[in-house]
Write a protein that holds these residues in place. Structure first.
Motif, PDB file in Angstrom:
ATOM      1  N   TYR A  95      11.990  29.797 -50.638  1.00  0.00           N
ATOM      2  CA  TYR A  95      13.026  28.739 -50.247  1.00  0.00           C
ATOM      3  C   TYR A  95      14.429  29.482 -50.509  1.00  0.00           C
ATOM      4  CZ  TYR A  95       9.810  25.091 -50.978  1.00  0.00           C
ATOM      5  OH  TYR A  95       8.540  24.268 -51.077  1.00  0.00           O
ATOM      6  N   ALA A  96      14.408  30.514 -51.239  1.00  0.00           N
ATOM      7  CA  ALA A  96      15.629  31.143 -51.437  1.00  0.00           C
ATOM      8  C   ALA A  96      16.096  31.943 -50.210  1.00  0.00           C
ATOM      9  CB  ALA A  96      15.680  32.106 -52.759  1.00  0.00           C
ATOM     10  N   LEU A  97      14.891  32.727 -49.751  1.00  0.00           N
ATOM     11  CA  LEU A  97      14.918  33.456 -48.387  1.00  0.00           C
ATOM     12  C   LEU A  97      15.389  32.562 -47.230  1.00  0.00           C
ATOM     13  CD1 LEU A  97      11.987  36.143 -48.854  1.00  0.00           C
ATOM     14  CD2 LEU A  97      14.605  36.527 -49.118  1.00  0.00           C
ATOM     15  N   ASP A  98      14.860  31.528 -47.235  1.00  0.00           N
ATOM     16  CA  ASP A  98      15.193  30.619 -45.841  1.00  0.00           C
ATOM     17  C   ASP A  98      16.559  30.128 -46.062  1.00  0.00           C
ATOM     18  OD1 ASP A  98      14.150  28.448 -43.824  1.00  0.00           O
ATOM     19  OD2 ASP A  98      15.010  27.154 -45.444  1.00  0.00           O
ATOM     20  N   TRP A  99      16.789  29.808 -47.247  1.00  0.00           N
ATOM     21  CA  TRP A  99      18.421  29.437 -47.294  1.00  0.00           C
ATOM     22  C   TRP A  99      19.373  30.563 -46.866  1.00  0.00           C
ATOM     23  CZ3 TRP A  99      20.144  24.858 -49.000  1.00  0.00           C
ATOM     24  CH2 TRP A  99      21.442  24.363 -49.296  1.00  0.00           C
ATOM     25  N   GLY A 100      18.925  31.709 -47.270  1.00  0.00           N
ATOM     26  CA  GLY A 100      19.726  33.055 -46.876  1.00  0.00           C
ATOM     27  C   GLY A 100      19.806  33.063 -45.353  1.00  0.00           C
ATOM     28  N   VAL A 101      18.515  33.217 -44.896  1.00  0.00           N
ATOM     29  CA  VAL A 101      18.366  33.348 -43.482  1.00  0.00           C
ATOM     30  C   VAL A 101      19.240  32.070 -42.676  1.00  0.00           C
ATOM     31  CG1 VAL A 101      16.990  33.345 -41.411  1.00  0.00           C
ATOM     32  CG2 VAL A 101      16.331  34.473 -43.276  1.00  0.00           C
ATOM     33  N   ARG A 102      19.166  30.847 -43.043  1.00  0.00           N
ATOM     34  CA  ARG A 102      20.159  29.842 -42.335  1.00  0.00           C
ATOM     35  C   ARG A 102      21.612  30.053 -42.579  1.00  0.00           C
ATOM     36  NH1 ARG A 102      18.856  24.704 -44.329  1.00  0.00           N
ATOM     37  NH2 ARG A 102      17.626  25.164 -46.202  1.00  0.00           N
ATOM     38  N   HIS A 103      21.849  30.552 -43.684  1.00  0.00           N
ATOM     39  CA  HIS A 103      23.188  30.757 -43.784  1.00  0.00           C
ATOM     40  C   HIS A 103      23.723  32.051 -42.748  1.00  0.00           C
ATOM     41  CE1 HIS A 103      27.273  31.275 -45.977  1.00  0.00           C
ATOM     42  NE2 HIS A 103      26.810  32.602 -45.988  1.00  0.00           N
ATOM     43  N   LEU A 104      22.822  32.941 -42.484  1.00  0.00           N
ATOM     44  CA  LEU A 104      23.085  33.979 -41.420  1.00  0.00           C
ATOM     45  C   LEU A 104      23.337  33.472 -39.950  1.00  0.00           C
ATOM     46  CD1 LEU A 104      20.862  36.951 -42.745  1.00  0.00           C
ATOM     47  CD2 LEU A 104      23.598  36.851 -43.037  1.00  0.00           C
ATOM     48  N   CYS A 105      22.989  32.408 -39.877  1.00  0.00           N
ATOM     49  CA  CYS A 105      22.674  31.842 -38.351  1.00  0.00           C
ATOM     50  C   CYS A 105      24.072  31.844 -37.575  1.00  0.00           C
ATOM     51  CB  CYS A 105      22.016  30.627 -38.364  1.00  0.00           C
ATOM     52  SG  CYS A 105      20.223  30.707 -38.378  1.00  0.00           S
ATOM     53  N   SER A 106      25.224  31.646 -38.498  1.00  0.00           N
ATOM     54  CA  SER A 106      26.656  31.561 -37.848  1.00  0.00           C
ATOM     55  C   SER A 106      26.997  32.820 -37.407  1.00  0.00           C
ATOM     56  CB  SER A 106      27.313  30.755 -38.563  1.00  0.00           C
ATOM     57  OG  SER A 106      27.558  31.445 -39.958  1.00  0.00           O
ATOM     58  N   ASP A 107      26.660  33.911 -37.987  1.00  0.00           N
ATOM     59  CA  ASP A 107      27.065  35.350 -37.732  1.00  0.00           C
ATOM     60  C   ASP A 107      25.910  36.176 -38.176  1.00  0.00           C
ATOM     61  OD1 ASP A 107      28.816  37.311 -36.997  1.00  0.00           O
ATOM     62  OD2 ASP A 107      29.792  37.261 -39.166  1.00  0.00           O
ATOM     63  N   PRO A 108      24.898  36.205 -37.308  1.00  0.00           N
ATOM     64  CA  PRO A 108      23.925  36.940 -37.600  1.00  0.00           C
ATOM     65  C   PRO A 108      23.860  38.667 -37.520  1.00  0.00           C
ATOM     66  CG  PRO A 108      23.468  35.987 -35.489  1.00  0.00           C
ATOM     67  CD  PRO A 108      24.796  35.512 -35.905  1.00  0.00           C
ATOM     68  N   ARG A 109      23.124  39.487 -37.806  1.00  0.00           N
ATOM     69  CA  ARG A 109      23.114  40.642 -37.606  1.00  0.00           C
ATOM     70  C   ARG A 109      21.648  41.118 -36.903  1.00  0.00           C
ATOM     71  NH1 ARG A 109      27.419  39.548 -38.544  1.00  0.00           N
ATOM     72  NH2 ARG A 109      29.096  40.726 -39.923  1.00  0.00           N
ATOM     73  N   GLU A 110      21.786  42.256 -36.411  1.00  0.00           N
ATOM     74  CA  GLU A 110      20.636  42.747 -35.694  1.00  0.00           C
ATOM     75  C   GLU A 110      19.158  43.130 -36.397  1.00  0.00           C
ATOM     76  OE1 GLU A 110      21.725  45.586 -32.152  1.00  0.00           O
ATOM     77  OE2 GLU A 110      23.532  45.599 -33.659  1.00  0.00           O
ATOM     78  N   ILE A 111      19.343  43.419 -37.678  1.00  0.00           N
ATOM     79  CA  ILE A 111      18.463  43.756 -38.504  1.00  0.00           C
ATOM     80  C   ILE A 111      18.676  43.271 -39.818  1.00  0.00           C
ATOM     81  CG2 ILE A 111      16.946  45.518 -39.618  1.00  0.00           C
ATOM     82  CD1 ILE A 111      16.687  45.611 -36.822  1.00  0.00           C
ATOM     83  N   VAL A 112      17.856  42.267 -40.372  1.00  0.00           N
ATOM     84  CA  VAL A 112      18.045  41.613 -41.885  1.00  0.00           C
ATOM     85  C   VAL A 112      16.867  42.516 -42.752  1.00  0.00           C
ATOM     86  CG1 VAL A 112      17.496  39.752 -43.069  1.00  0.00           C
ATOM     87  CG2 VAL A 112      18.316  39.551 -40.884  1.00  0.00           C
ATOM     88  N   ILE A 113      17.427  43.013 -43.849  1.00  0.00           N
ATOM     89  CA  ILE A 113      16.659  43.477 -44.916  1.00  0.00           C
ATOM     90  C   ILE A 113      16.566  42.653 -46.273  1.00  0.00           C
ATOM     91  CG2 ILE A 113      16.740  45.704 -46.351  1.00  0.00           C
ATOM     92  CD1 ILE A 113      17.799  47.504 -44.438  1.00  0.00           C
ATOM     93  N   VAL A 114      15.472  42.769 -46.773  1.00  0.00           N
ATOM     94  CA  VAL A 114      15.303  41.797 -47.895  1.00  0.00           C
ATOM     95  C   VAL A 114      14.843  42.819 -49.089  1.00  0.00           C
ATOM     96  CG1 VAL A 114      14.042  40.083 -49.398  1.00  0.00           C
ATOM     97  CG2 VAL A 114      14.512  39.835 -46.805  1.00  0.00           C
ATOM     98  N   VAL A 115      15.925  42.716 -50.218  1.00  0.00           N
ATOM     99  CA  VAL A 115      15.718  43.758 -51.434  1.00  0.00           C
ATOM    100  C   VAL A 115      15.611  42.881 -52.800  1.00  0.00           C
ATOM    101  CG1 VAL A 115      18.078  44.444 -51.382  1.00  0.00           C
ATOM    102  CG2 VAL A 115      16.296  45.853 -52.645  1.00  0.00           C
ATOM    103  N   ASP A 116      14.879  42.933 -53.521  1.00  0.00           N
ATOM    104  CA  ASP A 116      14.893  42.174 -54.722  1.00  0.00           C
ATOM    105  C   ASP A 116      16.040  42.811 -55.691  1.00  0.00           C
ATOM    106  OD1 ASP A 116      12.663  40.503 -54.243  1.00  0.00           O
ATOM    107  OD2 ASP A 116      11.552  41.670 -55.459  1.00  0.00           O
ATOM    108  N   ALA A 117      16.405  41.723 -56.559  1.00  0.00           N
ATOM    109  CA  ALA A 117      17.610  41.930 -57.372  1.00  0.00           C
ATOM    110  C   ALA A 117      17.442  43.269 -58.448  1.00  0.00           C
ATOM    111  CB  ALA A 117      18.013  40.570 -58.044  1.00  0.00           C
ATOM    112  N   ASP A 118      16.205  43.400 -58.684  1.00  0.00           N
ATOM    113  CA  ASP A 118      16.044  44.401 -59.777  1.00  0.00           C
ATOM    114  C   ASP A 118      15.565  45.974 -59.115  1.00  0.00           C
ATOM    115  OD1 ASP A 118      13.693  43.694 -58.776  1.00  0.00           O
ATOM    116  OD2 ASP A 118      12.840  43.502 -60.889  1.00  0.00           O
TER     117      ASP A 118
END
Length: 380
Positions: A95-118
């Motif tokens: 759910y957190a990742l989905d929220w983040g991707v939807r936030h990017l929709c208004s100004d996306p980048r070509e590549i999206v990288i996911v990394v954990d907080a630790d």
């Protein structure tokens, strides 16, 4: 046999792989998503590590998901963009990742990288992920390794070796055969057109495994990039380590039983060899359980033969056990001698035995189903 072939390929043939090369011209822009649930304590170091590998125009976005600590404030102070999500009824990293991707929709980048907080990227890891994902047009998984913390109540030697086998040698073997790999939850890169259409909003414990399988089924099989490395630490406390193991292994077993048969049938029906490869890889249980099953099957087959029945089962199970032993020895020679010296090999049986309780709780229906921050306290 799947386990054996993956290890042999990784040990004998991986020298043929070459690091990715950036294409001429401007590097693709990137957005790095950091899903965080009550990670205020160690988040600043992660954000500094990521920021050091970004360029002007890139985005660093922290999703503070159902947090009760200062995660959002720490992220803002470190210069990251922050979006907060508060919905206790939908609790999970997906759910957190989905929220983040939807936030990017208004100004996306070509590549999206996911990394954990630790986690921490090795030097050049972000560029390696970007280059591979851009060149292939596919999701890309970095080499994700876990290390023992400097101070720990637990001996992590065997766990660290098992992690290297699962997250390093086995996907490396698949890469040698030009097959896709599983996603591992962190150090993942996606072309924007792939991640924006992915089904992320779910509470699956091993959302990374599910996402990789879904993408392979949709025609976007992930590729392994062993030249980009991301690391994290095992929990130092007994409670934290138990939570980690339970979440990872029970989630894996759940997917094996619920998803593997259906995906196997689909792969055969569609002649989708990429999907077949990752499904067979998924079906290999955790190494401790695999060893228990191989030993148990050999023991029963031996008793069956002793009482005068056909020895066919004994021959097959003995061959299977031999392949497992050979593959494990090759894996140890390749990447285990520095963490599990010969004298420490005696720890392996006790490590496997301690997991009986974990597997028993799963098969009795007692499973964790929440995204819970791992307890990393120095004391229980």
């Amino acid at each position: 046999m799947v386990f054996f072939l993956e290890i042999v390929a990784a040990v004998a043939l991986s020298w043929r792989l070459r690091p990715p090369h950036s294409s001429a011209g401007v590097r693709p822009t990137v957005a790095v998503l950091v899903p965080a649930h009550n990670e205020g304590l160690g988040l600043q170091a992660t954000l500094a590590n990521v920021s050091s590998q970004l360029l002007p125009g890139d985005r660093l976005l922290v999703i503070a998901d159902n947090c009760s600590d200062d995660t959002a404030a720490v992220a803002r102070a470190a210069g990251a963009e922050v979006v907060e999500r508060n919905d206790p009824s939908k609790h999970g990293k997906g759910y957190a990742l989905d929220w983040g991707v939807r936030h990017l929709c208004s100004d996306p980048r070509e590549i999206v990288i996911v990394v954990d907080a630790d986690c921490r990227f090795a030097n050049g890891a972000v560029d390696g992920l970007i280059s591979t994902s851009a060149a292939t047009g596919r999701p890309t998984q970095a080499l994700y390794l876990m290390t023992a913390p400097p101070i720990s109540q637990i001996n992590h030697q065997v766990a660290e070796f098992s992690w290297r086998v699962k997250n390093w040698l086995r996907p490396l073997g698949l890469r040698v055969f030009n097959f896709p790999c599983q996603l591992m939850g962190t150090g993942m890169a996606f072309p924007w057109n792939v991640i924006r259409s992915a089904d992320l909003a779910n509470a699956q414990i091993v959302e990374d495994l599910k996402l990789g399988l879904d993408l392979t089924l949709a025609g976007h099989p992930p590729v392994f990039c062993p030249f980009a490395r991301v690391t994290s630490e095992f929990a130092s406390s007994v409670k934290g380590a138990r939570t980690q193991r339970k979440r990872w292994e029970q989630g894996h077993l759940d997917l094996i039983l619920k998803a593997a048969p259906r995906l196997f049938a689909i792969a055969i029906a569609r002649r989708n060899w990429d999907l077949l490869a990752v499904t067979l890889d998924l079906a290999v249980p955790p190494l401790s359980l695999l060893a228990m099953m191989a030993l148990g099957t050999s023991g029963f087959s031996l008793m069956f033969a002793i009482f005068g029945h056909s020895s066919t089962a004994l021959v097959i199970s003995a061959a299977s056990l031999s392949c497992l032993a050979i593959a494990t020895l090759l894996a140890w020679l390749k990447c285990g001698r520095d963490v599990v010296p010969p004298a420490a090999l005696l720890l392996i049986p006790s490590y496997a035995f301690r997991k009986f309780r974990l597997y028993r709780s799963y098969f009795s229906g007692r499973m964790d189903s929440q995204w819970t921050r791992t307890d990393r306290s120095r004391f229980d």
